[in-house]
Design a protein around this motif. Structure first.
Motif, mmCIF file in Angstrom:
data_model
loop_
_atom_site.group_PDB
_atom_site.id
_atom_site.type_symbol
_atom_site.label_atom_id
_atom_site.label_comp_id
_atom_site.label_asym_id
_atom_site.label_seq_id
_atom_site.Cartn_x
_atom_site.Cartn_y
_atom_site.Cartn_z
ATOM 1 N N ARG A 142 0.694 -1.370 0.213
ATOM 2 C CA ARG A 142 0.185 -0.004 0.134
ATOM 3 C C ARG A 142 0.844 1.213 -0.042
ATOM 4 O O ARG A 142 2.011 1.127 0.502
ATOM 5 N N LEU A 143 0.497 2.179 -0.673
ATOM 6 C CA LEU A 143 1.186 3.550 -0.892
ATOM 7 C C LEU A 143 0.893 4.307 0.486
ATOM 8 O O LEU A 143 -0.195 4.588 1.000
ATOM 9 N N VAL A 144 1.984 4.479 1.331
ATOM 10 C CA VAL A 144 1.939 5.365 2.474
ATOM 11 C C VAL A 144 2.312 7.013 2.174
ATOM 12 O O VAL A 144 3.438 7.173 1.882
ATOM 13 N N VAL A 145 1.533 7.838 2.285
ATOM 14 C CA VAL A 145 1.592 9.288 1.731
ATOM 15 C C VAL A 145 2.100 10.005 2.934
ATOM 16 O O VAL A 145 1.370 10.275 3.924
ATOM 17 N N ARG A 146 3.498 10.527 2.924
ATOM 18 C CA ARG A 146 3.939 11.442 3.776
ATOM 19 C C ARG A 146 4.346 12.988 3.113
ATOM 20 O O ARG A 146 3.798 13.167 2.271
ATOM 21 N N GLU A 147 5.439 13.304 3.693
ATOM 22 C CA GLU A 147 5.988 14.599 3.187
ATOM 23 C C GLU A 147 6.814 14.841 2.123
ATOM 24 O O GLU A 147 6.509 15.843 1.376
ATOM 25 N N SER A 148 7.688 13.617 1.610
ATOM 26 C CA SER A 148 8.668 13.798 0.776
ATOM 27 C C SER A 148 8.047 13.908 -0.790
ATOM 28 O O SER A 148 8.930 14.360 -1.760
ATOM 29 N N CYS A 149 6.826 13.719 -0.940
ATOM 30 C CA CYS A 149 6.315 13.665 -2.162
ATOM 31 C C CYS A 149 5.455 15.151 -2.316
ATOM 32 O O CYS A 149 5.062 15.425 -3.417
ATOM 33 N N GLY A 150 5.561 15.792 -1.508
ATOM 34 C CA GLY A 150 5.013 17.297 -1.523
ATOM 35 C C GLY A 150 3.565 17.306 -1.591
ATOM 36 O O GLY A 150 2.773 18.191 -1.879
ATOM 37 N N ALA A 151 2.823 16.068 -1.130
ATOM 38 C CA ALA A 151 1.456 15.851 -1.136
ATOM 39 C C ALA A 151 0.743 17.163 -0.299
ATOM 40 O O ALA A 151 -0.362 17.547 -0.607
#
Length: 351
Positions: A329-338
């Motif tokens: 599963r994709l875990v969205v944190r800060e490094s992608c700039g979301a």
């Protein structure tokens, strides 16, 4: 039951000598002349005999080996340390002890440590294969009836069990996420191009790029060692492309950490000026600065499932190949700039 292991009696019969002579050769005794020693040693190699030192030590007590071998290709990568912890949780509760060894991607070292573990009478083996491992490398273990589970990297054609992650879908989801943030120039960084894992993850990248109707650009694919140093090297190459990427999918978290180092060295802030996504979700991913967006594999969970599969085969007495593909599963944190609103980062300037 599995195939019977080659015994001292088999060696003696094939070499035309007595069992005692074979035993003396194994002990390195000076009572055996060089001609006989060479002849017996050649027969041992031909028949694939491995001296089971553990069994020799335990034979008088009538005990059975309670040893599980765990061999990984890169213990400097936190993923494999977590994998080994997961294995240990299961085998320890089952009364087994884990023997852990690192090959540093060396096939020769892999052969040495596996041979040593066989000498000590391992009951089974969990192996994250070194780069270039072929089915033939595992055949002696299969022939000896030793249960084997390969982890992370599959070995095509090998008649052993495997536990791997859903590499294609993990990267596919990561690319689509970056596209949803507005990125159109997305690089794929790191990994050895001659491994099955790399090919599966790269296929996920290419399928997502095509599915999002973005132009395919092979210059955006930069293979490098799947390590922090490899990530540093890969991001450097990616930023030399004329039409620079604004984001990157990294082969694993180690590569992503190295890419962060490389970006900062050029005055580019990860998560703000450039989006990064890793693969694995090691413990450090959550605490990194910025926290790493990544495809979560659950390394400890993979280790536990791999150990459970191996123990099931040991208990059954007949290793039947079985493959487990772990969901991701994709875990969205800060490094992608979301967390940033609006357009994606502009292409980094040359430095």
């Amino acid at each position: 039951m599995g195939k019977a292991r080659v015994t001292v009696v088999d060696i003696a019969k094939a070499a035309g000598v007595s069992k005692s002579t074979v035993s003396l050769v194994l002990q390195g005794s000076s009572l055996v002349n060089d001609v006989t020693r060479t002849k017996v040693s050649a027969v041992m190699r031909d028949l694939g005999y491995v001296y089971n030192r553990g069994a020799a030590n335990l034979r008088q007590a009538g005990a059975n080996s309670k040893i599980i071998g765990v061999v990984v290709n890169d213990l400097t990568n936190g993923f494999f340390a977590e994998l080994a912890v997961g294995v240990d949780m299961v085998v320890q509760s089952a009364g087994f002890v884990q023997f852990l060894s690192n090959t540093s991607e060396s096939l020769d070292r892999q052969r040495e440590v596996i041979a040593s573990m066989r000498e000590h009478g391992i009951s089974g083996l969990i192996l994250s294969p070194a780069r270039g491992t072929k089915a033939a490398d595992l055949k002696p273990l299969v022939s000896a009836g030793i249960p084997v589970v390969v982890a992370v990297r599959n070995v095509p054609g090998a008649k052993v069990s495997a536990i791997v992650s859903d590499n294609h879908d993990g990267v596919f989801a990561a690319v689509r996420h970056l596209v949803s943030l507005g990125h159109r120039r997305i690089a794929f960084l790191g990994g050895f191009g001659d491994t099955a894992v790399f090919k599966e993850r790269l296929d996920g990248y290419r399928d997502a790029i095509a599915g999002c109707q973005l132009p395919a650009d092979e210059t955006l694919i930069v293979d490098a060692a799947p390590s922090r140093a490899g990530g540093l090297e890969a991001i450097g190459q990616a930023l030399m492309i004329a039409d620079k990427p604004t984001a990157a999918i990294c082969f694993n978290d180690a590569v992503a950490f190295g890419a962060c180092d490389g970006l900062r060295a050029r005055g580019i802030e990860p998560g703000k000026d450039f989006a990064l996504v890793g693969f694995d979700d090691v413990i450090e991913a959550k605490t990194a600065v910025p926290a790493l967006t990544t495809v979560s594999v659950d390394p400890q969970g993979m280790g536990r499932r791999g150990a459970q599969l191996l123990l099931k085969q040991i208990s059954a007495g007949k290793p039947e190949p079985e493959t487990i593909v772990s969901s991701v599963r994709l875990v969205v944190r800060e490094s992608c700039g979301a967390s940033r609103e609006g357009a994606p980062p502009a292409a980094p300037q040359a430095v």
